[in-house]
Scaffold this active site. Structure first.
Site, PDB file in Angstrom:
ATOM      1  N   ASP A   6     -40.879  26.633  40.673  1.00 54.60           N
ATOM      2  CA  ASP A   6     -40.835  25.199  40.343  1.00 54.60           C
ATOM      3  C   ASP A   6     -41.707  24.942  39.116  1.00 54.60           C
ATOM      4  O   ASP A   6     -42.357  25.836  38.601  1.00 54.60           O
ATOM      5  CB  ASP A   6     -41.314  24.360  41.546  1.00 54.60           C
ATOM      6  CG  ASP A   6     -42.786  24.595  41.859  1.00 54.60           C
ATOM      7  OD1 ASP A   6     -43.194  25.762  41.922  1.00 54.60           O
ATOM      8  OD2 ASP A   6     -43.540  23.615  42.026  1.00 54.60           O
TER       9      ASP A   6
ATOM     10  N   HIS B   1     -35.843  33.013  43.063  1.00 52.92           N
ATOM     11  CA  HIS B   1     -35.884  31.546  43.071  1.00 52.92           C
ATOM     12  C   HIS B   1     -36.825  31.156  41.939  1.00 52.92           C
ATOM     13  O   HIS B   1     -38.050  31.131  42.103  1.00 52.92           O
ATOM     14  CB  HIS B   1     -36.398  31.058  44.431  1.00 52.92           C
ATOM     15  CG  HIS B   1     -36.440  29.574  44.547  1.00 52.92           C
ATOM     16  ND1 HIS B   1     -35.358  28.811  44.904  1.00 52.92           N
ATOM     17  CD2 HIS B   1     -37.456  28.686  44.333  1.00 52.92           C
ATOM     18  CE1 HIS B   1     -35.690  27.534  44.918  1.00 52.92           C
ATOM     19  NE2 HIS B   1     -36.963  27.433  44.579  1.00 52.92           N
TER      20      HIS B   1
ATOM     21  N   ASP C 268     -32.449  38.921  48.248  1.00 54.05           N
ATOM     22  CA  ASP C 268     -32.512  38.758  46.800  1.00 54.05           C
ATOM     23  C   ASP C 268     -31.509  37.688  46.373  1.00 54.05           C
ATOM     24  O   ASP C 268     -30.500  37.983  45.723  1.00 54.05           O
ATOM     25  CB  ASP C 268     -32.223  40.100  46.109  1.00 54.05           C
ATOM     26  CG  ASP C 268     -32.392  39.992  44.591  1.00 54.05           C
ATOM     27  OD1 ASP C 268     -33.072  39.037  44.149  1.00 54.05           O
ATOM     28  OD2 ASP C 268     -31.842  40.842  43.871  1.00 54.05           O
TER      29      ASP C 268
ATOM     30  N   GLU D 130     -39.058  33.659  45.869  1.00 55.81           N
ATOM     31  CA  GLU D 130     -39.634  32.885  44.777  1.00 55.81           C
ATOM     32  C   GLU D 130     -40.677  33.755  44.085  1.00 55.81           C
ATOM     33  O   GLU D 130     -41.093  34.792  44.619  1.00 55.81           O
ATOM     34  CB  GLU D 130     -40.263  31.580  45.298  1.00 55.81           C
ATOM     35  CG  GLU D 130     -40.737  30.664  44.174  1.00 55.81           C
ATOM     36  CD  GLU D 130     -40.989  29.220  44.587  1.00 55.81           C
ATOM     37  OE1 GLU D 130     -40.832  28.895  45.780  1.00 55.81           O
ATOM     38  OE2 GLU D 130     -41.342  28.416  43.705  1.00 55.81           O
TER      39      GLU D 130
END
Ligand code: 9MR
Length: 592
Positions: free
Chosen positions: A189, A515, A563, A572
């Site tokens: 993020d 991610h 994965d 992530e």
């Protein structure tokens, strides 16, 4: 999109070859049953592969691409690894030292992924794991000259970040703005979180303090590469400057800078939600104090290039520490935040004793003021019968204080000799526990000493165990600690129950679909390189997000890894996971 295309291609190649072995890595040569570090081994270092138990009793090593056998050995007896419920045998070929490219074969089973034996075998992945921080930079474009095919436009200028009402003061009213640019995106993020930056920076600075000669000459090809500061420190400065902008006038530090909710998987330039700084918290402020104190003694040696920085850092550190002493229980409680409510990562921690100890210790080491030593209270924590120290993780940071005290022991032997002995003994005692487990473990790794190792970000546990063992090695020069640290690096690069090398871009079967918003949203097939996936996490908090991708094969703690980009709980990436990998891989390169 690129994933879907791959799966279709994979399906057709399956029909043509009947191989049934279309891994997401795209190559099919390696055996799933032979697990080893897919990068390789040091000539003088330990060399182990883990093999699914079968009737086979021997293994053979061949030069890659040749029929020439160069070594053979006996497999150990079978042993169970409880974390994956596998029975495995070990192939130990440590005595084979000849540099070259090889594969390992087990008759009747197949061959391993290729690997190398060489003096600097981990140099490229080690360096890439540092360069990965450059790829995490916020507020800047990454031009092709530095980022290659992962070049991207700038996003998140963070020049007008709003003060959330939870952080408002008379001077900084709710809804007014501050400028807080730069810094590294935390993970997949785009948030910037002080608590997680804390342990990350502490770990990176510790590597620098332990191995300055190695890092001073390391070239990373970043925009600052031509200045007179080592590239490694230039990269840390990019995040440090952001951290410095997160301190309010009263000394307290905002817990984080994020949008109210996570953005979808877009590139930084398209992630345009309003950004906020939220409530000041005790743990963020103490982590900040520790990092700025440590940074101030490192940058003291760069007074000419960075005039005044070291002094400013120390002033900021003391101010932060004083704020925390006055506000010792300021928990970050995200649930209480309204208008807007905030749902990004919380990094909520309710026990600040360890953060106090770390901050006070770093302040003591940088100022030599006794009062900080007394306030750190390391001595009484060591004497207590409670388990006060552990392998570091973002909410548990006081072992970083032990590392720093041990590193600077020569300065303080006069005043605190017996305490420093106790500090060293504690590090050695913790390393001994890991070593003892490693000796009897079916996988031959410290990783797995406890079922609790397999939590969110389990790979950082493996890396941090490695860092602990290396600290013990630096104190004792006992090669067993060095080898056990190397065993955990092997774990991360392929000798684990999933058979994945968890570092993007390295190893034939490596993490391909993390991610990670930039890797997901760009049009490049390969993920940004040098990033460490979080790793197996039986919590599977992302199960709903991943539909039926979790199958029976993922049912064990050490196999609960997919994965797939949906898997924010196992695939992530995050700066606090990369940092101990950086330490482990680069320290081994510097030492070997
Ligand atoms: O690493 C964090 C892990 O220990 C927590 O259990 C998890 C849930 O709160 O959050 C992890 O950190 C995430 C952070 O909150 C937001 N950025 C991504 C981080 C890695 O998943």
């Amino acid at each position: 999109m690129k994933n879907l295309i791959f799966r279709v291609v994979c399906f057709f190649s399956f029909l043509l070859t009947f191989s049934g072995n279309c891994q997401t890595s795209g190559k099919t040569s390696g055996s799933e049953k032979i697990k080893l570090n897919q990068i390789g081994f040091y000539p003088e270092g330990p060399k182990t592969a883990v093999i699914a138990a079968s009737k086979a009793v021997e293994f053979l090593i061949f030069k890659k691409g040749e029929k020439k056998q160069v070594f053979s050995g006996k497999l150990t007896g079978a042993k169970n690894w409880p974390h994956s419920n596998e029975n495995v045998k070990k192939a130990d070929f440590s005595e084979f030292r000849e540099p070259g490219q090889y594969i390992l074969k087990v008759p009747g089973m197949g061959e391993s992924y290729p690997f190398e034996i060489s003096e600097n075998v981990h140099f490229e992945p080690a360096k890439a794991s540092i360069k990965a921080f450059y790829f995490q930079r916020a507020s800047t474009a990454l031009p092709e000259s530095y980022a290659g095919k992962w070049a991207r436009d700038a996003g998140h200028p963070d020049s007008e970040v709003k003060i959330h009402n939870s952080a408002a003061t008379q001077n900084r009213l709710a809804g007014s703005t501050i400028s807080s640019p730069r810094g590294w995106n935390d993970a997949g993020d785009y948030g910037k979180y002080i608590v997680n930056s804390g342990i990350t920076m502490g770990t990176l600075f510790s590597l620098y303090e332990d191995f300055p000669e190695y890092l001073d000459t390391l070239h990373l090809n970043i925009p600052e590469s031509r200045n007179n500061i080592p590239d490694f420190l230039d990269e840390t400065l990019y995040n440090l400057r952001w951290m410095m902008s997160m301190q309010d006038e009263d000394g307290g530090v905002y817990h984080k800078l994020t949008s109210a909710n996570f953005h979808g998987a877009v590139l930084p330039k398209d992630a345009t939600l309003q950004r906020w700084v939220v409530q000041k918290s005790t743990p963020a402020t103490l982590d900040f104090a520790a990092v700025t104190a440590q940074a101030s003694r490192i940058f003291r040696n760069f007074e000419e290039e960075l005039p005044g920085l070291s002094d400013s850092l120390l002033v900021m550190s003391k101010k932060a520490y004083r704020w925390a002493v006055k506000n010792p229980k300021m928990v970050y409680d995200q649930k209480k935040l309204k208008e807007p409510a905030v749902s990004t990562g919380a990094y909520g921690d309710e026990n600040f004793e360890d953060e106090f100890q770390w901050a006070a210790t770093e302040l003591f080491l940088s100022t030599e003021e006794e009062k900080y030593y007394e306030e750190a209270g390391i001595e009484s924590s060591l004497e207590s019968s409670e388990e006060n120290f552990s392998v570091p993780s973002w909410p548990n940071v006081n072992t970083l204080a032990l590392y720093s005290l041990a590193r600077h022991k020569d300065k303080h032997t006069g005043t605190h000799e017996s305490d420093i002995d106790a500090v060293q003994n504690k590090i050695i005692e913790m390393a001994e526990e890991l070593l003892a487990h490693s000796r009897e473990s079916a996988y031959g790794t410290p990783m797995g000493i406890s079922a609790k190792n397999f939590a969110w970000g389990s790979n950082s546990e493996a890396a941090n165990q490695g860092v602990l063992l290396l600290n013990a090695y630096l104190l004792t020069k006992n090669e067993e600690y060095l080898n056990a640290a190397n065993d955990n690096l092997d774990y991360l690069l392929g000798r684990n129950a999933t058979g994945f090398s968890f570092l993007t871009g390295f190893g034939e079967k490596s993490t391909k679909d993390p991610h990670h918003r930039p890797s997901e949203a760009d049009s490049v097939e390969d993920p940004v390189p040098g990033l460490l996936a979080g790793g197996p996490n039986p919590g599977q908090q992302d199960k709903q997000n991943c539909g039926d991708l979790y199958t029976e094969k993922h049912q064990y703690p050490a196999t609960s890894y997919i994965d797939e980009r949906c898997s924010y709980a196992s695939n992530e990436i995050a700066i606090n996971w990369n940092a101990p990998f950086v330490y482990l891989a680069n320290a081994l390169e510097a030492i070997r």
